[in-house]
Scaffold this motif. Structure first.
Motif, PDB file in Angstrom:
ATOM      1  N   ILE A   1       6.241  10.007   9.782  1.00 49.70           N
ATOM      2  CA  ILE A   1       5.003  10.773   9.779  1.00 49.70           C
ATOM      3  C   ILE A   1       4.454  10.892   8.366  1.00 49.70           C
ATOM      4  O   ILE A   1       3.237  10.816   8.135  1.00 49.70           O
ATOM      5  CB  ILE A   1       5.213  12.168  10.400  1.00 49.70           C
ATOM      6  CG1 ILE A   1       5.590  12.039  11.889  1.00 49.70           C
ATOM      7  CG2 ILE A   1       3.965  13.025  10.240  1.00 49.70           C
ATOM      8  CD1 ILE A   1       4.511  11.424  12.756  1.00 49.70           C
ATOM      9  N   ASP A   2       5.333  11.048   7.392  1.00 54.24           N
ATOM     10  CA  ASP A   2       4.917  11.139   5.993  1.00 54.24           C
ATOM     11  C   ASP A   2       4.206   9.865   5.549  1.00 54.24           C
ATOM     12  O   ASP A   2       3.239   9.915   4.782  1.00 54.24           O
ATOM     13  CB  ASP A   2       6.136  11.395   5.107  1.00 54.24           C
ATOM     14  CG  ASP A   2       5.771  11.465   3.628  1.00 54.24           C
ATOM     15  OD1 ASP A   2       4.875  12.258   3.277  1.00 54.24           O
ATOM     16  OD2 ASP A   2       6.380  10.734   2.828  1.00 54.24           O
ATOM     17  N   VAL A   3       4.665   8.718   6.042  1.00 56.95           N
ATOM     18  CA  VAL A   3       4.046   7.443   5.664  1.00 56.95           C
ATOM     19  C   VAL A   3       2.692   7.256   6.342  1.00 56.95           C
ATOM     20  O   VAL A   3       1.682   6.995   5.684  1.00 56.95           O
ATOM     21  CB  VAL A   3       4.978   6.255   6.009  1.00 56.95           C
ATOM     22  CG1 VAL A   3       4.228   4.929   5.846  1.00 56.95           C
ATOM     23  CG2 VAL A   3       6.206   6.258   5.114  1.00 56.95           C
ATOM     24  N   VAL A   4       2.646   7.401   7.650  1.00 55.41           N
ATOM     25  CA  VAL A   4       1.427   7.040   8.381  1.00 55.41           C
ATOM     26  C   VAL A   4       0.345   8.119   8.363  1.00 55.41           C
ATOM     27  O   VAL A   4      -0.831   7.817   8.581  1.00 55.41           O
ATOM     28  CB  VAL A   4       1.749   6.642   9.844  1.00 55.41           C
ATOM     29  CG1 VAL A   4       2.683   5.450   9.875  1.00 55.41           C
ATOM     30  CG2 VAL A   4       2.341   7.809  10.627  1.00 55.41           C
ATOM     31  N   SER A   5       0.738   9.371   8.102  1.00 54.29           N
ATOM     32  CA  SER A   5      -0.248  10.454   8.085  1.00 54.29           C
ATOM     33  C   SER A   5      -0.255  11.208   6.768  1.00 54.29           C
ATOM     34  O   SER A   5      -0.844  12.287   6.681  1.00 54.29           O
ATOM     35  CB  SER A   5       0.026  11.448   9.232  1.00 54.29           C
ATOM     36  OG  SER A   5      -0.039  10.816  10.488  1.00 54.29           O
ATOM     37  N   GLY A   6       0.410  10.658   5.772  1.00 54.11           N
ATOM     38  CA  GLY A   6       0.523  11.324   4.483  1.00 54.11           C
ATOM     39  C   GLY A   6      -0.773  11.307   3.680  1.00 54.11           C
ATOM     40  O   GLY A   6      -1.778  10.696   4.067  1.00 54.11           O
ATOM     41  N   GLU A   7      -0.744  11.971   2.534  1.00 52.77           N
ATOM     42  CA  GLU A   7      -1.938  12.137   1.710  1.00 52.77           C
ATOM     43  C   GLU A   7      -2.539  10.803   1.281  1.00 52.77           C
ATOM     44  O   GLU A   7      -3.765  10.624   1.342  1.00 52.77           O
ATOM     45  CB  GLU A   7      -1.591  12.963   0.467  1.00 52.77           C
ATOM     46  CG  GLU A   7      -2.775  13.190  -0.462  1.00 52.77           C
ATOM     47  CD  GLU A   7      -2.395  13.963  -1.714  1.00 52.77           C
ATOM     48  OE1 GLU A   7      -3.273  14.104  -2.596  1.00 52.77           O
ATOM     49  OE2 GLU A   7      -1.237  14.397  -1.822  1.00 52.77           O
ATOM     50  N   ARG A   8      -1.711   9.844   0.859  1.00 55.74           N
ATOM     51  CA  ARG A   8      -2.249   8.565   0.374  1.00 55.74           C
ATOM     52  C   ARG A   8      -2.989   7.833   1.491  1.00 55.74           C
ATOM     53  O   ARG A   8      -4.087   7.294   1.276  1.00 55.74           O
ATOM     54  CB  ARG A   8      -1.127   7.694  -0.171  1.00 55.74           C
ATOM     55  CG  ARG A   8      -1.584   6.300  -0.588  1.00 55.74           C
ATOM     56  CD  ARG A   8      -0.507   5.537  -1.335  1.00 55.74           C
ATOM     57  NE  ARG A   8      -0.846   4.153  -1.576  1.00 55.74           N
ATOM     58  CZ  ARG A   8      -1.731   3.728  -2.475  1.00 55.74           C
ATOM     59  NH1 ARG A   8      -2.373   4.607  -3.221  1.00 55.74           N
ATOM     60  NH2 ARG A   8      -1.976   2.434  -2.629  1.00 55.74           N
ATOM     61  N   THR A   9      -2.395   7.817   2.664  1.00 54.49           N
ATOM     62  CA  THR A   9      -3.015   7.122   3.796  1.00 54.49           C
ATOM     63  C   THR A   9      -4.343   7.764   4.168  1.00 54.49           C
ATOM     64  O   THR A   9      -5.365   7.075   4.329  1.00 54.49           O
ATOM     65  CB  THR A   9      -2.073   7.129   5.008  1.00 54.49           C
ATOM     66  OG1 THR A   9      -0.885   6.411   4.681  1.00 54.49           O
ATOM     67  CG2 THR A   9      -2.735   6.505   6.223  1.00 54.49           C
ATOM     68  N   MET A  10      -4.349   9.078   4.326  1.00 50.95           N
ATOM     69  CA  MET A  10      -5.565   9.759   4.760  1.00 50.95           C
ATOM     70  C   MET A  10      -6.652   9.701   3.686  1.00 50.95           C
ATOM     71  O   MET A  10      -7.837   9.588   4.010  1.00 50.95           O
ATOM     72  CB  MET A  10      -5.235  11.206   5.145  1.00 50.95           C
ATOM     73  CG  MET A  10      -4.262  11.333   6.314  1.00 50.95           C
ATOM     74  SD  MET A  10      -4.723  10.329   7.760  1.00 50.95           S
ATOM     75  CE  MET A  10      -6.307  11.030   8.203  1.00 50.95           C
TER      76      MET A  10
ATOM     77  N   PHE B   1       0.831  -1.210   0.000  1.00 43.57           N
ATOM     78  CA  PHE B   1       0.000   0.000   0.000  1.00 43.57           C
ATOM     79  C   PHE B   1       0.864   1.258   0.000  1.00 43.57           C
ATOM     80  O   PHE B   1       0.615   2.199  -0.754  1.00 43.57           O
ATOM     81  CB  PHE B   1      -0.918  -0.003   1.220  1.00 43.57           C
ATOM     82  CG  PHE B   1      -1.727   1.259   1.367  1.00 43.57           C
ATOM     83  CD1 PHE B   1      -2.873   1.441   0.616  1.00 43.57           C
ATOM     84  CD2 PHE B   1      -1.338   2.252   2.255  1.00 43.57           C
ATOM     85  CE1 PHE B   1      -3.627   2.610   0.740  1.00 43.57           C
ATOM     86  CE2 PHE B   1      -2.086   3.418   2.383  1.00 43.57           C
ATOM     87  CZ  PHE B   1      -3.230   3.602   1.628  1.00 43.57           C
ATOM     88  N   HIS B   2       1.873   1.284   0.851  1.00 47.50           N
ATOM     89  CA  HIS B   2       2.749   2.450   0.961  1.00 47.50           C
ATOM     90  C   HIS B   2       3.852   2.406  -0.089  1.00 47.50           C
ATOM     91  O   HIS B   2       4.263   1.319  -0.532  1.00 47.50           O
ATOM     92  CB  HIS B   2       3.398   2.508   2.349  1.00 47.50           C
ATOM     93  CG  HIS B   2       2.416   2.609   3.475  1.00 47.50           C
ATOM     94  ND1 HIS B   2       1.611   3.711   3.675  1.00 47.50           N
ATOM     95  CD2 HIS B   2       2.120   1.743   4.481  1.00 47.50           C
ATOM     96  CE1 HIS B   2       0.862   3.526   4.743  1.00 47.50           C
ATOM     97  NE2 HIS B   2       1.154   2.346   5.250  1.00 47.50           N
ATOM     98  N   ASP B   3       4.342   3.566  -0.461  1.00 49.79           N
ATOM     99  CA  ASP B   3       5.481   3.652  -1.361  1.00 49.79           C
ATOM    100  C   ASP B   3       6.703   3.055  -0.665  1.00 49.79           C
ATOM    101  O   ASP B   3       7.077   3.474   0.435  1.00 49.79           O
ATOM    102  CB  ASP B   3       5.751   5.111  -1.728  1.00 49.79           C
ATOM    103  CG  ASP B   3       6.953   5.267  -2.633  1.00 49.79           C
ATOM    104  OD1 ASP B   3       6.825   5.013  -3.836  1.00 49.79           O
ATOM    105  OD2 ASP B   3       8.038   5.623  -2.116  1.00 49.79           O
ATOM    106  N   ARG B   4       7.329   2.068  -1.285  1.00 48.76           N
ATOM    107  CA  ARG B   4       8.426   1.335  -0.651  1.00 48.76           C
ATOM    108  C   ARG B   4       9.599   2.242  -0.286  1.00 48.76           C
ATOM    109  O   ARG B   4      10.192   2.102   0.794  1.00 48.76           O
ATOM    110  CB  ARG B   4       8.900   0.202  -1.567  1.00 48.76           C
ATOM    111  CG  ARG B   4       9.993  -0.661  -0.932  1.00 48.76           C
ATOM    112  CD  ARG B   4      10.370  -1.835  -1.817  1.00 48.76           C
ATOM    113  NE  ARG B   4      11.435  -2.614  -1.218  1.00 48.76           N
ATOM    114  CZ  ARG B   4      11.245  -3.572  -0.310  1.00 48.76           C
ATOM    115  NH1 ARG B   4      10.020  -3.845   0.095  1.00 48.76           N
ATOM    116  NH2 ARG B   4      12.267  -4.245   0.190  1.00 48.76           N
ATOM    117  N   GLU B   5       9.935   3.175  -1.145  1.00 49.46           N
ATOM    118  CA  GLU B   5      11.073   4.047  -0.873  1.00 49.46           C
ATOM    119  C   GLU B   5      10.811   4.928   0.348  1.00 49.46           C
ATOM    120  O   GLU B   5      11.722   5.192   1.136  1.00 49.46           O
ATOM    121  CB  GLU B   5      11.387   4.906  -2.098  1.00 49.46           C
ATOM    122  CG  GLU B   5      11.923   4.112  -3.279  1.00 49.46           C
ATOM    123  CD  GLU B   5      13.140   3.262  -2.906  1.00 49.46           C
ATOM    124  OE1 GLU B   5      14.049   3.815  -2.244  1.00 49.46           O
ATOM    125  OE2 GLU B   5      13.164   2.063  -3.246  1.00 49.46           O
TER     126      GLU B   5
END
Length: 209
Positions: free
Chosen positions: A105-114, A47-51
């Motif tokens: 924070i970018d991963v767990v609260s970033g635009e894609r997640t939200m 789901f998340h961007d691997r990099e």
């Protein structure tokens, strides 16, 4: 393969099975909602961007190295735990954590997640300011628990997102769910109505163990 949870030994393939993936319905909100109601969880791989995940992993490994929790004889990027085998945890508010772990924070609260949760709920989703990043020692675990006991004061409509920051094979420990437990009404009416501080939940666990 066998694993232990507390004092109980579990056998993979019978006591422990792999979770059902929901990548097949990713993008179909109604199907995701139906799957969530049926299974009580959604497993979405990649789901998340691997990099971005690996960048966040690097932040945690650097912190663990500073704490003396990594094996000094191994490359930092491999994340080999120190022979002392101690866990690490950095719970804190987003403003505090973003200074130390901005990629996290970018991963767990970033635009894609939200955006995913906005679409899943059909309305604007909110995330708790406090986060619980952690690195668990070999042979340890967070214990079986019900998250609402620890974070249910504002609302009972809470969905937990667990994200591994790196490739974790089963023998290194994975997230474990008790399948079907979303239907355990007796647990919801008793333990599920407790508050970690008000009801001294940690103390109760020690006394009952």
């Amino acid at each position: 393969m066998k694993s232990k949870m507390g004092q109980v030994e579990l056998t993979w393939g019978s006591d422990v099975v792999e979770l059902k993936e929901s990548n097949d319905v990713l993008g179909d909100v109604e199907a995701l909602r139906a799957r969530l109601r049926e299974d009580g969880y959604l497993l979405v791989r990649n789901f998340h961007d691997r990099e971005r995940v690996l960048k966040a992993r690097g932040e945690f490994l650097a912190a663990l190295q500073t704490m003396g929790r990594l094996d000094p004889q191994a490359p930092v990027e491999e994340g080999v735990i120190h022979p002392d085998n101690k866990s690490g945890m950095w719970g804190g508010g987003a403003e505090e954590l973003v200074e130390r772990f901005p990629a996290f924070i970018d991963v767990v609260s970033g635009e894609r997640t939200m955006r995913f949760f906005d679409e899943l709920f059909g309305e604007k989703a909110l995330t708790y300011d406090y986060k619980w990043p952690r690195a668990i020692a070999n042979g340890a675990n967070t214990g079986a628990h019900y998250d609402i006991v620890y974070m249910g004061r504002g609302t009972k409509d809470v969905y937990t997102m667990w994200t591994p920051f790196g490739d974790i094979p089963p023998e290194q420990g994975t997230l474990a769910l008790l399948l079907g437990s979303q239907h355990f009404e007796a647990v919801k009416r008793s333990y599920g109505r407790m508050d970690v501080d008000r009801d001294n939940v940690a103390l109760r666990r020690i006394r009952s163990s």
